[in-house]
Scaffold this motif. Structure first.
Motif, PDB file in Angstrom:
ATOM      1  N   THR A   1       0.796  -1.084   0.053  1.00 44.26           N
ATOM      2  CA  THR A   1       0.037  -0.015   0.001  1.00 44.26           C
ATOM      3  C   THR A   1       0.881   1.160   0.058  1.00 44.26           C
ATOM      4  O   THR A   1       1.964   1.542   0.784  1.00 44.26           O
ATOM      5  N   ARG A   2       0.525   2.203  -1.015  1.00 44.13           N
ATOM      6  CA  ARG A   2       1.583   3.437  -1.050  1.00 44.13           C
ATOM      7  C   ARG A   2       0.704   4.451  -2.083  1.00 44.13           C
ATOM      8  O   ARG A   2      -0.025   4.002  -2.881  1.00 44.13           O
ATOM      9  N   THR A   3       1.296   5.551  -1.685  1.00 43.88           N
ATOM     10  CA  THR A   3       0.627   6.393  -2.493  1.00 43.88           C
ATOM     11  C   THR A   3       1.985   6.848  -3.852  1.00 43.88           C
ATOM     12  O   THR A   3       2.900   6.264  -3.547  1.00 43.88           O
ATOM     13  N   ASP A   4       1.452   7.390  -4.845  1.00 43.66           N
ATOM     14  CA  ASP A   4       2.527   7.708  -5.859  1.00 43.66           C
ATOM     15  C   ASP A   4       3.773   8.728  -5.501  1.00 43.66           C
ATOM     16  O   ASP A   4       4.848   8.295  -5.692  1.00 43.66           O
ATOM     17  N   ASN A   5       3.255   9.466  -4.628  1.00 43.84           N
ATOM     18  CA  ASN A   5       4.382  10.318  -4.011  1.00 43.84           C
ATOM     19  C   ASN A   5       5.366   9.612  -3.317  1.00 43.84           C
ATOM     20  O   ASN A   5       6.559   9.554  -3.229  1.00 43.84           O
ATOM     21  N   SER A   6       4.706   8.795  -2.335  1.00 42.02           N
ATOM     22  CA  SER A   6       5.803   7.987  -1.315  1.00 42.02           C
ATOM     23  C   SER A   6       6.506   6.922  -2.041  1.00 42.02           C
ATOM     24  O   SER A   6       7.625   6.648  -1.898  1.00 42.02           O
ATOM     25  N   HIS A   7       5.997   6.437  -3.307  1.00 44.43           N
ATOM     26  CA  HIS A   7       6.714   5.567  -4.027  1.00 44.43           C
ATOM     27  C   HIS A   7       7.755   6.168  -4.731  1.00 44.43           C
ATOM     28  O   HIS A   7       9.027   5.719  -4.759  1.00 44.43           O
TER      29      HIS A   7
ATOM     30  N   LEU B   1      22.185  -5.267  -4.346  1.00 44.59           N
ATOM     31  CA  LEU B   1      20.972  -5.421  -3.571  1.00 44.59           C
ATOM     32  C   LEU B   1      20.148  -3.989  -3.430  1.00 44.59           C
ATOM     33  O   LEU B   1      18.814  -4.136  -3.771  1.00 44.59           O
ATOM     34  N   ILE B   2      20.639  -2.998  -3.393  1.00 48.87           N
ATOM     35  CA  ILE B   2      20.065  -1.758  -3.545  1.00 48.87           C
ATOM     36  C   ILE B   2      19.336  -1.586  -4.978  1.00 48.87           C
ATOM     37  O   ILE B   2      18.143  -1.245  -5.138  1.00 48.87           O
ATOM     38  N   ALA B   3      20.050  -1.970  -5.971  1.00 50.90           N
ATOM     39  CA  ALA B   3      19.639  -1.698  -7.397  1.00 50.90           C
ATOM     40  C   ALA B   3      18.437  -2.667  -7.736  1.00 50.90           C
ATOM     41  O   ALA B   3      17.407  -2.405  -8.224  1.00 50.90           O
ATOM     42  N   GLU B   4      18.535  -3.881  -7.056  1.00 48.29           N
ATOM     43  CA  GLU B   4      17.273  -4.792  -7.035  1.00 48.29           C
ATOM     44  C   GLU B   4      16.174  -4.202  -6.441  1.00 48.29           C
ATOM     45  O   GLU B   4      15.024  -4.414  -6.869  1.00 48.29           O
ATOM     46  N   ARG B   5      16.406  -3.663  -5.317  1.00 47.16           N
ATOM     47  CA  ARG B   5      15.115  -3.320  -4.557  1.00 47.16           C
ATOM     48  C   ARG B   5      14.256  -1.987  -5.544  1.00 47.16           C
ATOM     49  O   ARG B   5      13.223  -1.881  -5.493  1.00 47.16           O
ATOM     50  N   VAL B   6      15.310  -1.251  -6.245  1.00 51.44           N
ATOM     51  CA  VAL B   6      14.707  -0.322  -7.082  1.00 51.44           C
ATOM     52  C   VAL B   6      13.882  -0.962  -8.369  1.00 51.44           C
ATOM     53  O   VAL B   6      12.805  -0.729  -8.507  1.00 51.44           O
ATOM     54  N   ARG B   7      14.444  -1.844  -8.737  1.00 51.10           N
ATOM     55  CA  ARG B   7      13.795  -2.745 -10.060  1.00 51.10           C
ATOM     56  C   ARG B   7      12.659  -3.335  -9.366  1.00 51.10           C
ATOM     57  O   ARG B   7      11.661  -3.321 -10.174  1.00 51.10           O
ATOM     58  N   LYS B   8      12.402  -4.096  -8.195  1.00 51.09           N
ATOM     59  CA  LYS B   8      11.405  -4.612  -7.673  1.00 51.09           C
ATOM     60  C   LYS B   8      10.268  -3.626  -7.317  1.00 51.09           C
ATOM     61  O   LYS B   8       9.064  -4.006  -7.299  1.00 51.09           O
ATOM     62  N   ASN B   9      10.652  -2.261  -7.159  1.00 50.85           N
ATOM     63  CA  ASN B   9       9.724  -1.437  -7.386  1.00 50.85           C
ATOM     64  C   ASN B   9       9.115  -0.747  -8.597  1.00 50.85           C
ATOM     65  O   ASN B   9       8.742   0.200  -8.657  1.00 50.85           O
ATOM     66  N   GLY B  10       9.620  -1.592  -9.533  1.00 49.48           N
ATOM     67  CA  GLY B  10       9.127  -0.880 -10.742  1.00 49.48           C
ATOM     68  C   GLY B  10       9.739   0.301 -11.318  1.00 49.48           C
ATOM     69  O   GLY B  10       9.139   0.634 -12.258  1.00 49.48           O
ATOM     70  N   ALA B  11      10.779   0.473 -10.950  1.00 45.39           N
ATOM     71  CA  ALA B  11      11.821   1.691 -11.546  1.00 45.39           C
ATOM     72  C   ALA B  11      12.987   1.198 -11.983  1.00 45.39           C
ATOM     73  O   ALA B  11      13.455   0.062 -11.935  1.00 45.39           O
ATOM     74  N   ASP B  12      13.428   2.427 -12.654  1.00 43.90           N
ATOM     75  CA  ASP B  12      14.755   2.238 -13.181  1.00 43.90           C
ATOM     76  C   ASP B  12      15.973   2.610 -12.286  1.00 43.90           C
ATOM     77  O   ASP B  12      15.844   3.555 -11.262  1.00 43.90           O
ATOM     78  N   THR B  13      17.063   1.847 -12.346  1.00 44.48           N
ATOM     79  CA  THR B  13      18.321   2.263 -11.494  1.00 44.48           C
ATOM     80  C   THR B  13      19.121   3.405 -12.370  1.00 44.48           C
ATOM     81  O   THR B  13      18.899   3.599 -13.401  1.00 44.48           O
TER      82      THR B  13
ATOM     83  N   GLY C   1       9.337   2.811   4.947  1.00 49.71           N
ATOM     84  CA  GLY C   1       8.110   2.798   5.716  1.00 49.71           C
ATOM     85  C   GLY C   1       6.902   3.505   5.304  1.00 49.71           C
ATOM     86  O   GLY C   1       5.849   3.109   4.843  1.00 49.71           O
ATOM     87  N   ALA C   2       7.452   4.995   4.733  1.00 51.34           N
ATOM     88  CA  ALA C   2       6.035   5.708   4.153  1.00 51.34           C
ATOM     89  C   ALA C   2       5.467   5.053   3.105  1.00 51.34           C
ATOM     90  O   ALA C   2       4.221   5.119   2.641  1.00 51.34           O
ATOM     91  N   ALA C   3       6.225   4.417   2.224  1.00 50.93           N
ATOM     92  CA  ALA C   3       5.711   3.779   0.890  1.00 50.93           C
ATOM     93  C   ALA C   3       5.143   2.552   1.017  1.00 50.93           C
ATOM     94  O   ALA C   3       4.572   1.828   0.449  1.00 50.93           O
ATOM     95  N   GLY C   4       5.240   1.898   2.328  1.00 47.47           N
ATOM     96  CA  GLY C   4       4.775   0.444   2.808  1.00 47.47           C
ATOM     97  C   GLY C   4       5.739  -0.351   2.129  1.00 47.47           C
ATOM     98  O   GLY C   4       4.980  -2.016   1.944  1.00 47.47           O
ATOM     99  N   ASP C   5       6.718  -0.445   1.977  1.00 46.91           N
ATOM    100  CA  ASP C   5       7.599  -1.277   1.461  1.00 46.91           C
ATOM    101  C   ASP C   5       8.424  -1.897   2.557  1.00 46.91           C
ATOM    102  O   ASP C   5       9.509  -1.752   2.625  1.00 46.91           O
ATOM    103  N   ASN C   6       7.768  -3.119   3.224  1.00 49.16           N
ATOM    104  CA  ASN C   6       8.186  -3.747   4.086  1.00 49.16           C
ATOM    105  C   ASN C   6       9.597  -4.457   3.768  1.00 49.16           C
ATOM    106  O   ASN C   6      10.508  -4.650   4.745  1.00 49.16           O
ATOM    107  N   ALA C   7       9.851  -5.237   2.616  1.00 50.19           N
ATOM    108  CA  ALA C   7      10.996  -5.755   2.298  1.00 50.19           C
ATOM    109  C   ALA C   7      12.277  -4.810   2.460  1.00 50.19           C
ATOM    110  O   ALA C   7      13.343  -5.386   2.961  1.00 50.19           O
ATOM    111  N   THR C   8      12.150  -3.595   1.730  1.00 47.46           N
ATOM    112  CA  THR C   8      13.344  -2.656   1.833  1.00 47.46           C
ATOM    113  C   THR C   8      13.551  -2.127   3.079  1.00 47.46           C
ATOM    114  O   THR C   8      14.735  -1.938   3.583  1.00 47.46           O
TER     115      THR C   8
END
Length: 152
Positions: free
Chosen positions: A2-8, A61-73, A122-129
């Motif tokens: 659960t997240r907003t576009d801004n927090s993501h 590991l950080i780059a993969e978190r970016v990619r798992k969040n659907g964004a580019d590194t 936390g604000a984006a609801g990304d528990n894994a990160t």
């Protein structure tokens, strides 16, 4: 998640800035590994190499978190240079103590950046990160501790 576009967007920006910081700190640590000299040469040469290896592993590991969040590194040296908060150090003749102190300060800055990214996760609801950052912070705190002990 659960997240907003801004927090993501804020999380992705924070992760990419953290990625840039890690690449910059990796390069500085590796450079100090190559250029350290003096009575502590062997110990610092090995320590800096060990720390550089740990930091470099973190970049993936950080780059993969970016990619798992659907964004580019980050994609280039220029893309790394823009957001990093780790200052360049082009001097190759610094003393061992100055190198150690600079790496300690840079790792402390990395800890602050990790905490900012944890808050964004936390604000984006990304528990894994959010959870992964605890391990990354522990690694950075250990580097600070080791470097600090050398400065006593």
């Amino acid at each position: 998640m659960t997240r907003t576009d801004n927090s993501h967007a804020a999380l992705v920006a924070s992760l990419n800035a953290l990625l840039a910081d890690c690449f910059a700190l990796y390069l500085k640590t590796k450079s100090f590994h190559w250029h350290v000299a003096g009575p502590q040469f062997r110990d610092l040469h090995l320590l800096f190499d060990e720390q550089a290896t740990e930091i470099f592993a973190l970049t993936d590991l950080i780059a993969e978190r970016v990619r798992k969040n659907g964004a580019d590194t980050l994609t280039s040296i220029g893309a790394i240079g823009r957001p990093t908060r780790i200052a360049d150090q082009d001097a190759t003749t610094q003393g061992a103590a100055a190198m150690t102190a600079e790496l300690k300060a840079d790792n402390e800055a990395l800890i602050a950046a990790l905490r900012e990214t944890k808050a964004a996760a936390g604000a984006a609801g990304d528990n894994a990160t959010d959870g992964a950052i605890d391990d990354w912070t522990d690694q950075a705190e250990q580097r600070v501790w080791f470097l600090g002990q050398l400065l006593k």
